[in-house]
Design a protein around this motif. Structure first.
Motif, mmCIF file in Angstrom:
data_model
loop_
_atom_site.group_PDB
_atom_site.id
_atom_site.type_symbol
_atom_site.label_atom_id
_atom_site.label_comp_id
_atom_site.label_asym_id
_atom_site.label_seq_id
_atom_site.Cartn_x
_atom_site.Cartn_y
_atom_site.Cartn_z
ATOM 1 N N ASN A 73 0.843 -1.190 0.000
ATOM 2 C CA ASN A 73 0.000 0.000 0.000
ATOM 3 C C ASN A 73 0.883 1.247 0.000
ATOM 4 N N GLN A 74 1.255 1.658 -1.194
ATOM 5 C CA GLN A 74 2.092 2.842 -1.347
ATOM 6 C C GLN A 74 1.789 3.475 -2.686
ATOM 7 N N VAL A 75 2.313 4.662 -2.906
ATOM 8 C CA VAL A 75 2.127 5.356 -4.172
ATOM 9 C C VAL A 75 3.495 5.576 -4.786
ATOM 10 N N PRO A 76 3.739 5.106 -6.001
ATOM 11 C CA PRO A 76 2.856 4.262 -6.808
ATOM 12 C C PRO A 76 2.752 2.857 -6.203
ATOM 13 N N PRO A 77 1.699 2.120 -6.563
ATOM 14 C CA PRO A 77 1.521 0.776 -6.007
ATOM 15 C C PRO A 77 2.704 -0.135 -6.347
ATOM 16 N N LYS A 78 3.051 -0.957 -5.407
ATOM 17 C CA LYS A 78 4.144 -1.913 -5.610
ATOM 18 C C LYS A 78 3.566 -3.318 -5.481
ATOM 19 N N VAL A 79 3.780 -4.129 -6.513
ATOM 20 C CA VAL A 79 3.307 -5.513 -6.519
ATOM 21 C C VAL A 79 4.511 -6.416 -6.751
ATOM 22 N N VAL A 80 4.655 -7.425 -5.902
ATOM 23 C CA VAL A 80 5.774 -8.364 -6.003
ATOM 24 C C VAL A 80 5.210 -9.775 -6.133
ATOM 25 N N TYR A 81 5.769 -10.531 -7.075
ATOM 26 C CA TYR A 81 5.376 -11.919 -7.293
ATOM 27 C C TYR A 81 6.492 -12.835 -6.826
ATOM 28 N N GLU A 82 6.099 -13.956 -6.217
ATOM 29 C CA GLU A 82 7.080 -14.973 -5.844
ATOM 30 C C GLU A 82 6.423 -16.336 -5.845
ATOM 31 N N MET A 83 7.256 -17.358 -5.861
ATOM 32 C CA MET A 83 6.763 -18.722 -5.919
ATOM 33 C C MET A 83 6.227 -19.161 -4.555
ATOM 34 N N THR A 84 5.147 -19.932 -4.599
ATOM 35 C CA THR A 84 4.618 -20.551 -3.388
ATOM 36 C C THR A 84 5.370 -21.858 -3.160
ATOM 37 N N GLU A 85 4.989 -22.587 -2.140
ATOM 38 C CA GLU A 85 5.588 -23.899 -1.902
ATOM 39 C C GLU A 85 5.327 -24.828 -3.093
ATOM 40 N N ILE A 86 4.131 -24.726 -3.655
ATOM 41 C CA ILE A 86 3.820 -25.524 -4.854
ATOM 42 C C ILE A 86 4.741 -25.112 -5.999
ATOM 43 N N GLY A 87 4.936 -23.819 -6.167
ATOM 44 C CA GLY A 87 5.837 -23.328 -7.203
ATOM 45 C C GLY A 87 7.262 -23.794 -6.991
ATOM 46 N N GLU A 88 7.705 -23.752 -5.744
ATOM 47 C CA GLU A 88 9.061 -24.211 -5.421
ATOM 48 C C GLU A 88 9.237 -25.685 -5.781
ATOM 49 N N SER A 89 8.159 -26.465 -5.664
ATOM 50 C CA SER A 89 8.253 -27.895 -5.988
ATOM 51 C C SER A 89 8.496 -28.128 -7.473
ATOM 52 N N LEU A 90 8.317 -27.097 -8.299
ATOM 53 C CA LEU A 90 8.548 -27.213 -9.744
ATOM 54 C C LEU A 90 9.996 -26.913 -10.131
ATOM 55 N N LYS A 91 10.814 -26.464 -9.195
ATOM 56 C CA LYS A 91 12.176 -26.051 -9.524
ATOM 57 C C LYS A 91 12.989 -27.151 -10.195
ATOM 58 N N SER A 92 12.843 -28.382 -9.739
ATOM 59 C CA SER A 92 13.636 -29.457 -10.358
ATOM 60 C C SER A 92 13.228 -29.658 -11.822
ATOM 61 N N ILE A 93 11.944 -29.520 -12.112
ATOM 62 C CA ILE A 93 11.474 -29.627 -13.497
ATOM 63 C C ILE A 93 12.053 -28.483 -14.319
#
Length: 121
Positions: A73-93
């Motif tokens: 909640n700031q101006v300008p808006p800041k949005v950050v994306y990151e992997m979830t635990e499910i996403g992390e499980s895809l790292k080997s693939i």
């Protein structure tokens, strides 16, 4: 909320392809495997993707529980994306895909396409 399969699959690979299939989702995940990224960082890393497509792919990955986004909640808006635990499980693939791609780029499979003799492989 735990992501739910969208439909029935005939083989498990179908579920994987549905979640990470396509050119952009895989590339997004490869970039996020190195750590959280803002939308503009992902866009700069993939200059050929349109903003609309990037937004759509990020939403789908988020709906499937592979990534999550944090909105500050700031101006300008800041949005950050990151992997979830499910996403992390895809790292080997993803790592295996990168290794295979590197070999393909270097032409290490070129000789295999020239022979039909299985003893030569």
């Amino acid at each position: 909320m735990e992501p739910q399969p969208k439909r029935r699959y005939t083989i498990p690979a179908e579920a994987t392809i549905e979640v990470i299939g396509g050119k952009w989702k895989t590339l997004i995940l490869c970039h996020l495997s190195y750590g959280p990224k803002r939308t503009n960082e992902l866009k700069k890393a993939m200059p050929d993707i349109t903003q609309k497509m990037l937004t759509q792919q990020l939403r789908e990955l988020e709906e499937d529980g592979v990534i999550f986004r944090t909105v500050y909640n700031q101006v300008p808006p800041k949005v950050v994306y990151e992997m979830t635990e499910i996403g992390e499980s895809l790292k080997s693939i993803l790592d295996q895909m990168c290794e295979w791609g590197e070999k393909f780029i270097q032409g290490k499979f070129h000789d295999f396409t020239k022979t039909t003799d299985p003893t030569m492989i």
